[in-house]
Scaffold this active site. Sequence first.
Site, PDB file in Angstrom:
ATOM      1  N   PHE A  28      31.022  54.170   9.015  1.00  0.00           N
ATOM      2  CA  PHE A  28      31.338  56.364   9.341  1.00  0.00           C
ATOM      3  C   PHE A  28      31.767  56.426  10.493  1.00  0.00           C
ATOM      4  CE2 PHE A  28      30.732  60.710   9.481  1.00  0.00           C
ATOM      5  CZ  PHE A  28      31.640  61.446   8.400  1.00  0.00           C
TER       6      PHE A  28
ATOM      7  N   GLY B   3      29.591  66.164   3.167  1.00  0.00           N
ATOM      8  CA  GLY B   3      30.581  66.745   1.994  1.00  0.00           C
ATOM      9  C   GLY B   3      30.312  65.338   1.380  1.00  0.00           C
TER      10      GLY B   3
ATOM     11  N   LYS C 103      20.809  64.361  -2.036  1.00  0.00           N
ATOM     12  CA  LYS C 103      21.842  63.818  -3.600  1.00  0.00           C
ATOM     13  C   LYS C 103      21.529  61.934  -2.546  1.00  0.00           C
ATOM     14  CE  LYS C 103      24.368  62.485  -0.063  1.00  0.00           C
ATOM     15  NZ  LYS C 103      25.394  60.783   0.130  1.00  0.00           N
TER      16      LYS C 103
ATOM     17  N   ARG D 270      26.468  53.166  -1.944  1.00  0.00           N
ATOM     18  CA  ARG D 270      25.391  52.536  -1.091  1.00  0.00           C
ATOM     19  C   ARG D 270      24.344  52.639  -1.981  1.00  0.00           C
ATOM     20  NH1 ARG D 270      25.748  52.741   5.434  1.00  0.00           N
ATOM     21  NH2 ARG D 270      28.236  52.129   5.542  1.00  0.00           N
TER      22      ARG D 270
END
Length: 333
Positions: free
Chosen positions: A16, A136, A191, A255
């Site tokens: 990231f 997001g 999530k 992942r």
Amino acid sequence: MPDAFSSAAILGTGSFGTALAVLLAPKLSALVMIGRDAAVAESINAHHRNPRYLTEIVLPENVRASTALADAAAHSLVIFGVPTAATRQCANDLVGLPRETVLLSCAKGIERNTGERMSEILHDVFPDNPIAVISGPNHAEEIAADLATCAVIGATDEALARNLQELFTAPHFRSYTSDDLAGIELGGAIKNVYAIAAGIASGLGLGDNAIAALVTRALAEMTRLGVALGGRAETFAGLSGVGDLIATCFSRHSRNHRVGLALGHGKSLEEATTSLGMVAEGVPNTLSIHDAASRAHVRTPIIDSVYSILYQGKPAARAMHELLSRDPRPENT
């Protein structure tokens, strides 16, 4: 706080952090990626490629790498791209940053034992600094490949939110703003647990109907828990809620989904995480989020099921069967 950002430091040289360097460098005069691995830093500086993550991506010329956290102090924006479990230590090691330095958190998780979100940890350590979050459906692989992506930036200071929104705007990257930091961070954290559940269901071969139902009920559960922990209900219907939930429950880049898929195929948790070779935030997050739900007295049957598989040794097939065969309830509860 600056009217616009001219340079930035990214803490973390993972996938990231690398993707953000590709996204942001064209809009900055300088960008430094700061990590712990000297060999990675040397390779980035010599070849403009990360030798461990997104290895095919060529980094812009104005990106350099370092292993010295002190290098962050020279930049008006410091982006925390380290895993949840490393955020507090990383922040503590940075004590002494100028008070006007903007801190932006990308981590999706809450801290074990304290239950604090990442922005709260940063505020603990830097009570006078401007703090924001971004979240997001943002898979690094797609951001780095210039594929269309949207994100939401959370900040209570409207001017800061606008400045960050301008920075995080590109032809392929659209950002929105919100002042609901709690909702944004909780959606991004919770999530991850459901992505493991979706992967397990897929690995068990339960079918599309079951997985669609699971994700739908996960959204209801996430909203119920997120509101109890301080977020606003409408935030969970946005990018950091349902948007991120959809992406991480179904994407091959997820992942957490891949860990769940391995568990559904009968592998142990150790086998599933070792084969991944990267941090799946949902595994430690299941502990912290299960704890938070218990403290808040919120009913979370899906989280409870994942917790029982990861940390109580319950067979995945049995846990999924028990989840589906619970006592009937109205849909809106």
